[in-house]
Design an enzyme around this catalytic site. Structure first.
Site, PDB file in Angstrom:
ATOM      1  N   GLU A 151      61.629  -6.866   6.459  1.00  0.00           N
ATOM      2  CA  GLU A 151      62.872  -6.291   6.675  1.00  0.00           C
ATOM      3  C   GLU A 151      62.599  -5.301   7.320  1.00  0.00           C
ATOM      4  OE1 GLU A 151      64.395  -5.195   2.919  1.00  0.00           O
ATOM      5  OE2 GLU A 151      65.260  -6.715   2.515  1.00  0.00           O
ATOM      6  N   GLU A 275      66.215 -16.498   0.683  1.00  0.00           N
ATOM      7  CA  GLU A 275      66.756 -15.905  -0.795  1.00  0.00           C
ATOM      8  C   GLU A 275      67.753 -16.478  -0.903  1.00  0.00           C
ATOM      9  OE1 GLU A 275      65.897 -11.825  -0.318  1.00  0.00           O
ATOM     10  OE2 GLU A 275      63.769 -11.908   0.019  1.00  0.00           O
TER      11      GLU A 275
HETATM   12  C1  GLA Z   1      65.080  -8.347  -0.791  1.00  0.00           C
HETATM   13  C2  GLA Z   1      64.011  -8.404  -0.962  1.00  0.00           C
HETATM   14  C3  GLA Z   1      63.816  -9.074  -2.791  1.00  0.00           C
HETATM   15  C4  GLA Z   1      65.280  -8.689  -3.490  1.00  0.00           C
HETATM   16  C5  GLA Z   1      66.261  -8.717  -3.155  1.00  0.00           C
HETATM   17  C6  GLA Z   1      67.234  -7.927  -4.048  1.00  0.00           C
HETATM   18  O1  GLA Z   1      65.718  -9.086   0.082  1.00  0.00           O
HETATM   19  O2  GLA Z   1      63.536  -9.109  -0.414  1.00  0.00           O
HETATM   20  O3  GLA Z   1      62.398  -9.020  -2.647  1.00  0.00           O
HETATM   21  O4  GLA Z   1      64.449  -7.102  -3.726  1.00  0.00           O
HETATM   22  O5  GLA Z   1      65.988  -7.974  -1.627  1.00  0.00           O
HETATM   23  O6  GLA Z   1      68.674  -7.273  -3.692  1.00  0.00           O
END
Ligand code: GLA
Length: 370
Positions: A151, A275
């Site tokens: 990120e 994710e």
């Molecule tokens: C991001 C992070 C994850 C998790 C999510 C939760 O995507 O990469 O590790 O913490 O946020 O919102």
């Protein structure tokens, strides 16, 4: 002649009969495509044995993050992550490593020197190197892929400006080091792996990824392309892009999802969905389906999962995994983020039964029918 026809008819019957059986699990349905992953945490990881057969990959939700394994300068704690890795091994799950360098889940002290002043770039890079070496060498190839950096792309909706000064998130990492730390993170992870191979006397196959959210958003994609160019011009050992893919019921664009897969793979990179989840609420919605998920909403959600997986199957040559950020609707970080309403973001319900999405994604050969 007649005998021959009967034999052919019999063979056809047997073949059709056996083909018609839908695969029993997601893992089986996708065995010629890519691994299917779930995400577990230290509090819930033993709760999903009834559905574990569907998966062959596991991510630790928090247990490998900086603040969990490296809570202060000289202290490394691996107990929780190690327990989860043993469990994963017993259950034939390979482990995704998440995440080495992130602006969240990191002690504030990392960015301070001994006098509690902002640390110098040189010293911060030393700390980062120490962290990456320690963690990568601890887990060895018990993890098959690392989210090396998480990120760092600017999340602002503003388009990339002409002088390209709005590519990166203004985090403490960036404010102290500029973009260099991203390149160094990949280099240190590779160096640690090389050292390990030498120490262990064997080759390892651990991939290094960049991971982020909204990577199907055209603005963010444009910015990420700039970062990838910078990394590749400097020979960064980056293997792939992790598209987190946190969606809600009204945010999935099939076209942009596929555009992103095409863009990242055209730059020579693998792609993983890391994710995946689909919240049943738009962010500002006041709705709360506390009595259960309405059927029409479940079907909209199923269509998102199903369309996404169709695209992933189409691009199986570059897709190396699809992981959900959770397992089943009984436990989700979305309920922690928003305690006023119950969310249902996965393909298994609160009782671990497959939802419509599960059958559509698993039984794709027969139109999603069970
Ligand atoms: C991001 C992070 C994850 C998790 C999510 C939760 O995507 O990469 O590790 O913490 O946020 O919102």
């Amino acid at each position: 002649m007649r005998f021959k026809k009967i034999i052919i008819a019999l063979i056809a019957l047997v073949t059709l009969g056996s083909c018609n059986a839908n695969p029993k699990t997601l893992k089986e349905a996708y065995k010629n495509y890519f691994p299917i992953g779930l995400t577990l945490n230290k509090n819930n990881y033993t709760n999903y044995e009834d559905i574990l057969d569907n998966f062959n990959s596991m991510t630790c939700e928090n247990e490998m993050k900086w603040s969990s394994v490296h809570p202060s300068d000289d202290i490394y704690i691996y107990d929780e992550a190690d327990k989860m890795i043993s469990y994963a091994k017993e259950h034939h799950l390979n482990v995704r490593g998440h995440a080495l360098v992130w602006h969240e889940a990191i002690p504030a002290g990392v960015f301070l020197d001994k006098n509690q002043e902002t640390i110098s770039k040189e010293d911060l890079l030393k700390k980062m190197k120490n962290h990456i070496f320690n963690v990568v060498k601890h887990f060895k190839d018990d993890v098959y892929v690392w989210d090396v950096v998480n990120e760092v792309i600017d999340e602002n909706e503003d388009p990339l400006n002409e002088d390209k000064t709005n590519v990166y998130r203004q985090s403490s990492w960036y404010n102290i080091c500029g973009r260099d730390y991203i390149l160094y993170a990949f280099q240190y992870a590779k160096e640690a792996l090389n050292e390990l191979e030498e120490e262990l006397g064997r080759k390892m196959n651990v991939k290094l990824y960049y991971n982020d959210y909204s990577l199907a958003n055209p603005t963010k994609r444009e910015k990420l392309v700039e970062m990838i160019k910078y990394l590749q011009e400097n020979n960064a050992p980056i293997d792939g892009i992790g598209m987190q893919s946190h969606y809600h019921i009204n945010s999935f664009s099939q076209v942009e999802f596929e555009n992103s897969i095409n863009t990242y793979s055209s730059m020579g990179l693998e792609v993983q969905i890391t994710e995946f989840d689909v919240s049943v609420y738009e962010p500002e919605s006041k709705e709360n389906y506390e009595m259960g998920l309405p059927e029409d909403i479940e079907l909209i959600q199923a269509s998102i999962f199903s369309r996404a997986f169709k695209i992933l199957r189409k691009h199986k040559d570059v897709i190396t995994g699809a992981t959900f950020w959770g397992a089943a609707d009984d436990s989700t970080y979305l309920d922690d983020l928003n305690p006023n309403r119950k969310d249902y973001p996965y393909m298994f319900n609160e009782y671990h039964e497959g939802k419509s999405s599960y059958y559509m994604v698993k039984n794709f050969l027969y139109g999603g029918k069970d």
